[in-house]
Design an enzyme around this catalytic site. Structure first.
Site, PDB file in Angstrom:
ATOM      1  N   LYS A  43       0.857  -1.181   0.000  1.00 21.61           N
ATOM      2  CA  LYS A  43       0.000   0.000   0.000  1.00 21.61           C
ATOM      3  C   LYS A  43       0.896   1.234   0.000  1.00 21.61           C
ATOM      4  O   LYS A  43       1.718   1.414   0.900  1.00 21.61           O
ATOM      5  CB  LYS A  43      -0.893  -0.019   1.234  1.00 21.61           C
ATOM      6  CG  LYS A  43      -1.780   1.202   1.340  1.00 21.61           C
ATOM      7  CD  LYS A  43      -2.822   1.015   2.427  1.00 21.61           C
ATOM      8  CE  LYS A  43      -3.684   2.243   2.567  1.00 21.61           C
ATOM      9  NZ  LYS A  43      -4.703   2.054   3.608  1.00 21.61           N
TER      10      LYS A  43
ATOM     11  N   LYS B  58       1.115   9.830   5.769  1.00 20.54           N
ATOM     12  CA  LYS B  58       1.260   8.452   6.244  1.00 20.54           C
ATOM     13  C   LYS B  58       2.565   7.821   5.745  1.00 20.54           C
ATOM     14  O   LYS B  58       2.673   6.597   5.646  1.00 20.54           O
ATOM     15  CB  LYS B  58       0.031   7.631   5.808  1.00 20.54           C
ATOM     16  CG  LYS B  58      -1.289   8.181   6.362  1.00 20.54           C
ATOM     17  CD  LYS B  58      -2.469   7.238   6.097  1.00 20.54           C
ATOM     18  CE  LYS B  58      -3.749   7.791   6.734  1.00 20.54           C
ATOM     19  NZ  LYS B  58      -4.895   6.849   6.595  1.00 20.54           N
TER      20      LYS B  58
ATOM     21  N   LYS C 216      -2.201  -1.423  -3.924  1.00 20.69           N
ATOM     22  CA  LYS C 216      -3.060  -0.253  -3.817  1.00 20.69           C
ATOM     23  C   LYS C 216      -2.231   1.009  -3.859  1.00 20.69           C
ATOM     24  O   LYS C 216      -1.234   1.055  -3.150  1.00 20.69           O
ATOM     25  CB  LYS C 216      -3.805  -0.359  -2.481  1.00 20.69           C
ATOM     26  CG  LYS C 216      -4.695   0.787  -2.171  1.00 20.69           C
ATOM     27  CD  LYS C 216      -5.335   0.531  -0.834  1.00 20.69           C
ATOM     28  CE  LYS C 216      -6.163   1.742  -0.469  1.00 20.69           C
ATOM     29  NZ  LYS C 216      -6.605   1.669   0.887  1.00 20.69           N
TER      30      LYS C 216
ATOM     31  N   SER D 154     -10.268   5.542  -4.695  1.00 17.49           N
ATOM     32  CA  SER D 154     -11.243   6.617  -4.872  1.00 17.49           C
ATOM     33  C   SER D 154     -10.796   7.672  -5.892  1.00 17.49           C
ATOM     34  O   SER D 154     -11.599   8.126  -6.707  1.00 17.49           O
ATOM     35  CB  SER D 154     -11.518   7.277  -3.518  1.00 17.49           C
ATOM     36  OG  SER D 154     -10.311   7.722  -2.926  1.00 17.49           O
TER      37      SER D 154
HETATM   38  C1  PBG Z   1      -7.299   3.322   5.369  1.00 14.15           C
HETATM   39  C2  PBG Z   1      -7.733   3.096   3.966  1.00 14.15           C
HETATM   40  C3  PBG Z   1      -7.564   4.028   2.944  1.00 14.15           C
HETATM   41  C4  PBG Z   1      -8.190   3.491   1.828  1.00 14.15           C
HETATM   42  C5  PBG Z   1      -8.711   2.239   2.182  1.00 14.15           C
HETATM   43  N1  PBG Z   1      -8.403   1.994   3.528  1.00 14.15           N
HETATM   44  C6  PBG Z   1      -6.978   5.383   2.908  1.00 14.15           C
HETATM   45  C7  PBG Z   1      -5.725   5.702   3.582  1.00 14.15           C
HETATM   46  O1  PBG Z   1      -4.836   4.874   3.790  1.00 14.15           O
HETATM   47  O2  PBG Z   1      -5.611   6.872   3.949  1.00 14.15           O
HETATM   48  C8  PBG Z   1      -8.267   4.193   0.509  1.00 14.15           C
HETATM   49  C9  PBG Z   1      -9.284   3.721  -0.431  1.00 14.15           C
HETATM   50  C10 PBG Z   1      -9.587   4.649  -1.533  1.00 14.15           C
HETATM   51  O3  PBG Z   1      -8.975   5.713  -1.730  1.00 14.15           O
HETATM   52  O4  PBG Z   1     -10.514   4.295  -2.281  1.00 14.15           O
HETATM   53  N2  PBG Z   1      -6.742   2.357   6.113  1.00 14.15           N
END
Ligand code: PBG
Length: 331
Positions: free
Chosen positions: A203, A226, A257, A283
């Site tokens: 991620k 983050k 991701k 998203s």
């Molecule tokens: C948080 C999480 C995030 C997403 C899924 N779980 C965002 C982040 O890490 O700030 C993002 C999903 C998306 O943008 O569609 N644990």
């Protein structure tokens, strides 16, 4: 000797001459079996509230959930992913609401378990604290740093709670080191050996999550970034190390991701491991494409093209906000 494997003997356009011929030589196809549908849930009764940052996406109250689950089943979508929009009054610096047996996720899981226990639909829930913390980080802060080992202790409890409530697939999205092994151990010790773990193994600290953070209500609260737990987008070899560890610790699938900017990573993992790889079309990717279509800059086929690219790269399934809309078309 003349090379016969070249023009004019070889004309690659020959196989493309008609639709039926193109269908014969297809290398990857998308079906509704490949889709995981994320659903945002919120408090209240009979609520369907548009998410401003994601055209066509809504937050639903729990009493509206059954209709969505049925829609997923009718369209042969194998799994839904639940994400809570926690009211800020319930957030604190430890994310205590994550462990409340009556939080939004638990209510939703209980309802689904009660009504659809023997039906063919899976549920997936994120394990991470960001929907519940007032600072918007995925774990516990100690001197402004997300403390790995303290966070894991809570993630283990969150996982056990979700499993007890009937969650089928536990999806740690927090990027703490070592959490997959600890969660697996705890699940097994408590009789949940068939609960699967989908690790968000790779991620990235990405700029494409903004619309989601708005949807779950963590955007305003998030202090800083983050980057000291999510991966640097400049790296790919590190992704192999992340996956190797999670495989060893007992993950059943791994996630990459975001999706489209990281197709090379999906391919890399596909080529180096036997574990199924999933992609998350996040998203920001959704909103870019959807806004493009709504503004007549792209045509709708761009959706299927984007999702098929994940299959071509080697993903087994894709988490996508287009799931319901696309599954309708694929049937
Ligand atoms: C948080 C999480 C995030 C997403 C899924 N779980 C965002 C982040 O890490 O700030 C993002 C999903 C998306 O943008 O569609 N644990």
């Amino acid at each position: 000797m003349k090379n016969i494997d070249s023009y004019p003997n070889t004309r690659l356009r020959r196989n493309r001459k008609k639709e039926w011929s193109r269908r014969l030589i297809e290398e990857s196809t998308l079906s509704s079996n490949d889709l995981i549908w994320p659903i945002f849930i919120c408090e209240g009764k009979n609520v369907k509230k548009p998410v401003k940052t994601m055209p066509g996406i809504y937050r639903y109250s729990i009493d509206r959930l059954e209709k969505l689950v049925e829609s997923a089943m009718n369209k042969k979508i194998p799994m839904i992913a639940l994400f809570p929009n926690t009211p800020s009054s319930k957030k604190d610096n430890k994310g205590s609401e994550a462990l409340n047996k009556n939080n939004l996720i638990c209510q939703a899981l209980k309802l689904i378990k009660k009504n659809y226990k023997d039906k063919d639909i899976g549920t997936m829930c994120d394990v991470a604290l960001d929907p519940y913390t007032n600072h918007g980080h995925d774990g516990i802060l100690k001197n402004n740093y997300v403390d790995n080992d303290e966070t894991i202790k809570i993630l283990v409890k969150q996982s056990l709670l979700q499993a007890e409530m009937g969650c089928d697939v536990i999806a740690p999205s927090d990027m703490m080191d070592g959490r997959i092994g600890e969660i697996r151990k705890a699940l097994d010790k408590n009789g949940h050996e068939l609960v699967q773990i989908l690790s968000y193994a790779v991620k990235y600290a990405s700029n494409f999550y903004g619309p989601f953070r708005y949807a779950i209500g963590s955007k305003k609260s998030l202090k800083g970034d983050k980057k000291n737990y999510q991966m640097d987008f400049k790296n790919s070899r590190e992704a192999l190390r992340e996956v190797a560890l999670d495989v060893k610790e007992g993950a059943d699938f791994v996630m990459v991701k975001p999706g489209m900017p990281y197709l090379d990573i999906i391919k890399l993992i596909r080529d180096n491991f036997k574990i199924p790889v999933f992609a998350y079309q996040v998203s920001g990717e959704y909103s870019l494409i959807k806004n493009g279509i709504n503004n007549h800059i792209l045509n709708e086929e761009a959706i299927i093209e984007s999702l098929t690219s994940f299959k071509r790269a080697g993903a087994s399934a894709v988490v996508t906000y287009f799931a319901e809309e696309v599954a309708k078309k694929l049937r």
